[in-house]
Design a protein around this motif. Structure first.
Motif, PDB file in Angstrom:
ATOM      1  N   LEU A  19       0.829  -1.207   0.000  1.00  0.00           N
ATOM      2  CA  LEU A  19       0.000   0.000   0.000  1.00  0.00           C
ATOM      3  C   LEU A  19       0.864   1.258   0.000  1.00  0.00           C
ATOM      4  O   LEU A  19       0.539   2.234  -0.684  1.00  0.00           O
ATOM      5  N   ASP A  20       1.975   1.250   0.732  1.00  0.00           N
ATOM      6  CA  ASP A  20       2.879   2.404   0.759  1.00  0.00           C
ATOM      7  C   ASP A  20       3.561   2.623  -0.586  1.00  0.00           C
ATOM      8  O   ASP A  20       3.728   3.760  -1.028  1.00  0.00           O
ATOM      9  N   VAL A  21       3.968   1.543  -1.248  1.00  0.00           N
ATOM     10  CA  VAL A  21       4.629   1.671  -2.555  1.00  0.00           C
ATOM     11  C   VAL A  21       3.676   2.297  -3.573  1.00  0.00           C
ATOM     12  O   VAL A  21       4.048   3.212  -4.320  1.00  0.00           O
ATOM     13  N   LEU A  22       2.438   1.821  -3.602  1.00  0.00           N
ATOM     14  CA  LEU A  22       1.470   2.373  -4.560  1.00  0.00           C
ATOM     15  C   LEU A  22       1.118   3.818  -4.224  1.00  0.00           C
ATOM     16  O   LEU A  22       0.980   4.661  -5.120  1.00  0.00           O
ATOM     17  N   ASP A  23       1.008   4.141  -2.938  1.00  0.00           N
ATOM     18  CA  ASP A  23       0.744   5.521  -2.529  1.00  0.00           C
ATOM     19  C   ASP A  23       1.921   6.421  -2.897  1.00  0.00           C
ATOM     20  O   ASP A  23       1.733   7.541  -3.385  1.00  0.00           O
ATOM     21  N   GLY A  24       3.143   5.932  -2.689  1.00  0.00           N
ATOM     22  CA  GLY A  24       4.334   6.701  -3.058  1.00  0.00           C
ATOM     23  C   GLY A  24       4.424   6.932  -4.557  1.00  0.00           C
ATOM     24  O   GLY A  24       4.805   8.013  -5.011  1.00  0.00           O
ATOM     25  N   ALA A  25       4.062   5.925  -5.338  1.00  0.00           N
ATOM     26  CA  ALA A  25       4.067   6.074  -6.797  1.00  0.00           C
ATOM     27  C   ALA A  25       3.076   7.146  -7.222  1.00  0.00           C
ATOM     28  O   ALA A  25       3.378   7.967  -8.104  1.00  0.00           O
ATOM     29  N   ASN A  26       1.907   7.154  -6.586  1.00  0.00           N
ATOM     30  CA  ASN A  26       0.923   8.204  -6.904  1.00  0.00           C
ATOM     31  C   ASN A  26       1.446   9.579  -6.527  1.00  0.00           C
ATOM     32  O   ASN A  26       1.252  10.555  -7.250  1.00  0.00           O
ATOM     33  N   ALA A  27       2.124   9.676  -5.393  1.00  0.00           N
ATOM     34  CA  ALA A  27       2.637  10.966  -4.927  1.00  0.00           C
ATOM     35  C   ALA A  27       3.729  11.515  -5.843  1.00  0.00           C
ATOM     36  O   ALA A  27       3.852  12.735  -6.005  1.00  0.00           O
ATOM     37  N   MET A  28       4.518  10.637  -6.462  1.00  0.00           N
ATOM     38  CA  MET A  28       5.642  11.082  -7.291  1.00  0.00           C
ATOM     39  C   MET A  28       5.304  11.212  -8.772  1.00  0.00           C
ATOM     40  O   MET A  28       6.110  11.709  -9.547  1.00  0.00           O
ATOM     41  N   ARG A  29       4.143  10.778  -9.178  1.00  0.00           N
ATOM     42  CA  ARG A  29       3.834  10.764 -10.609  1.00  0.00           C
ATOM     43  C   ARG A  29       3.830  12.143 -11.235  1.00  0.00           C
ATOM     44  O   ARG A  29       4.148  12.294 -12.416  1.00  0.00           O
ATOM     45  N   ASP A  30       3.507  13.185 -10.465  1.00  0.00           N
ATOM     46  CA  ASP A  30       3.480  14.545 -11.016  1.00  0.00           C
ATOM     47  C   ASP A  30       4.872  15.072 -11.334  1.00  0.00           C
ATOM     48  O   ASP A  30       5.007  16.115 -11.979  1.00  0.00           O
ATOM     49  N   GLU A  31       5.907  14.384 -10.892  1.00  0.00           N
ATOM     50  CA  GLU A  31       7.278  14.806 -11.187  1.00  0.00           C
ATOM     51  C   GLU A  31       7.717  14.383 -12.592  1.00  0.00           C
ATOM     52  O   GLU A  31       8.763  14.808 -13.062  1.00  0.00           O
ATOM     53  N   LEU A  32       6.925  13.556 -13.250  1.00  0.00           N
ATOM     54  CA  LEU A  32       7.257  13.097 -14.600  1.00  0.00           C
ATOM     55  C   LEU A  32       6.694  14.062 -15.640  1.00  0.00           C
ATOM     56  O   LEU A  32       5.642  14.666 -15.428  1.00  0.00           O
ATOM     57  N   PRO A  33       7.384  14.205 -16.774  1.00  0.00           N
ATOM     58  CA  PRO A  33       6.887  15.100 -17.812  1.00  0.00           C
ATOM     59  C   PRO A  33       5.507  14.686 -18.340  1.00  0.00           C
ATOM     60  O   PRO A  33       4.666  15.521 -18.621  1.00  0.00           O
ATOM     61  N   LEU A  34       5.290  13.390 -18.514  1.00  0.00           N
ATOM     62  CA  LEU A  34       4.000  12.863 -18.967  1.00  0.00           C
ATOM     63  C   LEU A  34       3.546  11.817 -17.943  1.00  0.00           C
ATOM     64  O   LEU A  34       3.755  10.616 -18.137  1.00  0.00           O
ATOM     65  N   PRO A  35       2.940  12.260 -16.842  1.00  0.00           N
ATOM     66  CA  PRO A  35       2.603  11.311 -15.780  1.00  0.00           C
ATOM     67  C   PRO A  35       1.570  10.279 -16.219  1.00  0.00           C
ATOM     68  O   PRO A  35       0.623  10.598 -16.926  1.00  0.00           O
ATOM     69  N   PRO A  36       1.775   9.041 -15.800  1.00  0.00           N
ATOM     70  CA  PRO A  36       0.796   7.996 -16.095  1.00  0.00           C
ATOM     71  C   PRO A  36      -0.436   8.187 -15.225  1.00  0.00           C
ATOM     72  O   PRO A  36      -0.402   8.964 -14.264  1.00  0.00           O
ATOM     73  N   PRO A  37      -1.510   7.491 -15.512  1.00  0.00           N
ATOM     74  CA  PRO A  37      -2.696   7.593 -14.656  1.00  0.00           C
ATOM     75  C   PRO A  37      -2.366   7.132 -13.230  1.00  0.00           C
ATOM     76  O   PRO A  37      -1.488   6.298 -13.032  1.00  0.00           O
ATOM     77  N   ALA A  38      -3.095   7.672 -12.280  1.00  0.00           N
ATOM     78  CA  ALA A  38      -2.882   7.302 -10.882  1.00  0.00           C
ATOM     79  C   ALA A  38      -3.381   5.877 -10.634  1.00  0.00           C
ATOM     80  O   ALA A  38      -4.281   5.392 -11.311  1.00  0.00           O
ATOM     81  N   TRP A  39      -2.769   5.221  -9.641  1.00  0.00           N
ATOM     82  CA  TRP A  39      -3.250   3.923  -9.186  1.00  0.00           C
ATOM     83  C   TRP A  39      -4.501   4.154  -8.357  1.00  0.00           C
ATOM     84  O   TRP A  39      -4.508   4.994  -7.467  1.00  0.00           O
ATOM     85  N   ARG A  40      -5.562   3.429  -8.637  1.00  0.00           N
ATOM     86  CA  ARG A  40      -6.766   3.452  -7.803  1.00  0.00           C
ATOM     87  C   ARG A  40      -6.756   2.156  -7.012  1.00  0.00           C
ATOM     88  O   ARG A  40      -7.029   1.088  -7.556  1.00  0.00           O
ATOM     89  N   VAL A  41      -6.395   2.271  -5.740  1.00  0.00           N
ATOM     90  CA  VAL A  41      -6.143   1.096  -4.904  1.00  0.00           C
ATOM     91  C   VAL A  41      -7.317   0.844  -3.975  1.00  0.00           C
ATOM     92  O   VAL A  41      -7.812   1.760  -3.317  1.00  0.00           O
ATOM     93  N   ARG A  42      -7.747  -0.417  -3.943  1.00  0.00           N
ATOM     94  CA  ARG A  42      -8.793  -0.843  -3.008  1.00  0.00           C
ATOM     95  C   ARG A  42      -8.263  -2.032  -2.230  1.00  0.00           C
ATOM     96  O   ARG A  42      -7.606  -2.903  -2.792  1.00  0.00           O
ATOM     97  N   THR A  43      -8.547  -2.055  -0.944  1.00  0.00           N
ATOM     98  CA  THR A  43      -8.196  -3.208  -0.114  1.00  0.00           C
ATOM     99  C   THR A  43      -9.442  -4.077  -0.030  1.00  0.00           C
ATOM    100  O   THR A  43     -10.494  -3.625   0.423  1.00  0.00           O
ATOM    101  N   VAL A  44      -9.331  -5.307  -0.514  1.00  0.00           N
ATOM    102  CA  VAL A  44     -10.481  -6.207  -0.566  1.00  0.00           C
ATOM    103  C   VAL A  44     -10.239  -7.418   0.324  1.00  0.00           C
ATOM    104  O   VAL A  44      -9.100  -7.757   0.645  1.00  0.00           O
ATOM    105  N   GLY A  45     -11.334  -8.063   0.725  1.00  0.00           N
ATOM    106  CA  GLY A  45     -11.231  -9.256   1.548  1.00  0.00           C
ATOM    107  C   GLY A  45     -12.498 -10.080   1.457  1.00  0.00           C
ATOM    108  O   GLY A  45     -13.488  -9.657   0.854  1.00  0.00           O
ATOM    109  N   PHE A  46     -12.459 -11.255   2.065  1.00  0.00           N
ATOM    110  CA  PHE A  46     -13.621 -12.137   2.050  1.00  0.00           C
ATOM    111  C   PHE A  46     -14.556 -11.859   3.215  1.00  0.00           C
ATOM    112  O   PHE A  46     -15.646 -12.406   3.284  1.00  0.00           O
TER     113      PHE A  46
END
Length: 72
Positions: free
Chosen positions: A20-47
């Motif tokens: 969860l931290d890695v994906l959140d960090g990737a979202n936080a840093m994406r604006d530093e790229l010239p052509l940022p990719p779409p943000a990760w939309r993360v959901r925590t799922v369970g049974f």
């Protein structure tokens, strides 16, 4: 991009928090790229609505049945 992270009773706290931290960090840093990719939309799922981690913490989840598997 949609990502569903599965949490289940007894999951390692460090493993769950690391992904969860890695994906959140990737979202936080994406604006530093010239052509940022779409943000990760993360959901925590369970049974179950709430799962207990290996250290005893409660994690609220969304139903895993709603997370579809998509292939490219």
């Amino acid at each position: 991009m949609d990502v569903a992270v599965l949490a289940y009773d007894g999951v390692f706290d460090s493993g769950l928090s690391a992904i969860l931290d890695v994906l959140d960090g990737a979202n936080a840093m994406r604006d530093e790229l010239p052509l940022p990719p779409p943000a990760w939309r993360v959901r925590t799922v369970g049974f179950r609505r709430r799962v207990r981690t290996g250290a005893g913490h409660l994690v609220t989840t969304e139903p895993a049945a709603g997370a579809e598997r998509r292939t490219c």
